[in-house]
Design an enzyme around this catalytic site. Sequence first.
Site, PDB file in Angstrom:
ATOM      1  N   SER A 248      31.491  28.659  28.621  1.00  0.00           N
ATOM      2  CA  SER A 248      31.700  27.571  28.137  1.00  0.00           C
ATOM      3  C   SER A 248      33.301  26.529  28.220  1.00  0.00           C
ATOM      4  CB  SER A 248      31.624  27.583  26.483  1.00  0.00           C
ATOM      5  OG  SER A 248      32.006  26.276  25.548  1.00  0.00           O
TER       6      SER A 248
ATOM      7  N   HIS B 134      45.974  21.480  26.116  1.00  0.00           N
ATOM      8  CA  HIS B 134      46.188  19.632  25.373  1.00  0.00           C
ATOM      9  C   HIS B 134      48.324  20.152  25.267  1.00  0.00           C
ATOM     10  CE1 HIS B 134      42.526  18.493  26.613  1.00  0.00           C
ATOM     11  NE2 HIS B 134      42.188  19.086  25.153  1.00  0.00           N
TER      12      HIS B 134
ATOM     13  N   CYS C 194      29.663  31.196  24.730  1.00  0.00           N
ATOM     14  CA  CYS C 194      28.447  31.100  24.424  1.00  0.00           C
ATOM     15  C   CYS C 194      28.046  33.043  24.479  1.00  0.00           C
ATOM     16  CB  CYS C 194      27.451  30.614  24.576  1.00  0.00           C
ATOM     17  SG  CYS C 194      27.888  28.807  24.197  1.00  0.00           S
TER      18      CYS C 194
END
Length: 126
Positions: free
Chosen positions: A74, A79, A94
């Site tokens: 995934s 940020h 996943c």
Amino acid sequence: MQTTTQVKTPIVGKHVYGELYGVDEALLRDEEKLRRIVIEAAHIAKMHLVEVNSWRFKGGDKEGVSVIALVLESHIAIHTWPVYNYATVDVYTCGEHSDPMAAFRYIVSQLAPKRFTVNYSDRSYK
């Protein structure tokens, strides 16, 4: 008498995400260092790295860096908002054999926030 059968809901993903407060401003601007942290976090979590992209944003309170690693399982994302000494971290996988919490803990250890939050969610379908 009526009986109820519990059906186990399959877990398709594990999502660890959080917020880091009081992180060194210079570190939050260091795009290359943040890229290295994300790459190492993927390895530690036993994820298979596909690609890493990063962007540097300039301009007042919106200044910062975003690093996103696409992994076979995934993604990992950081940020940053240096003006607020603040970052968000998102690790989603996943893969049954990958460990998103290990990736999150590594990122936290490298960014050394004064405090942080962490959240965990199983992603499943019915």
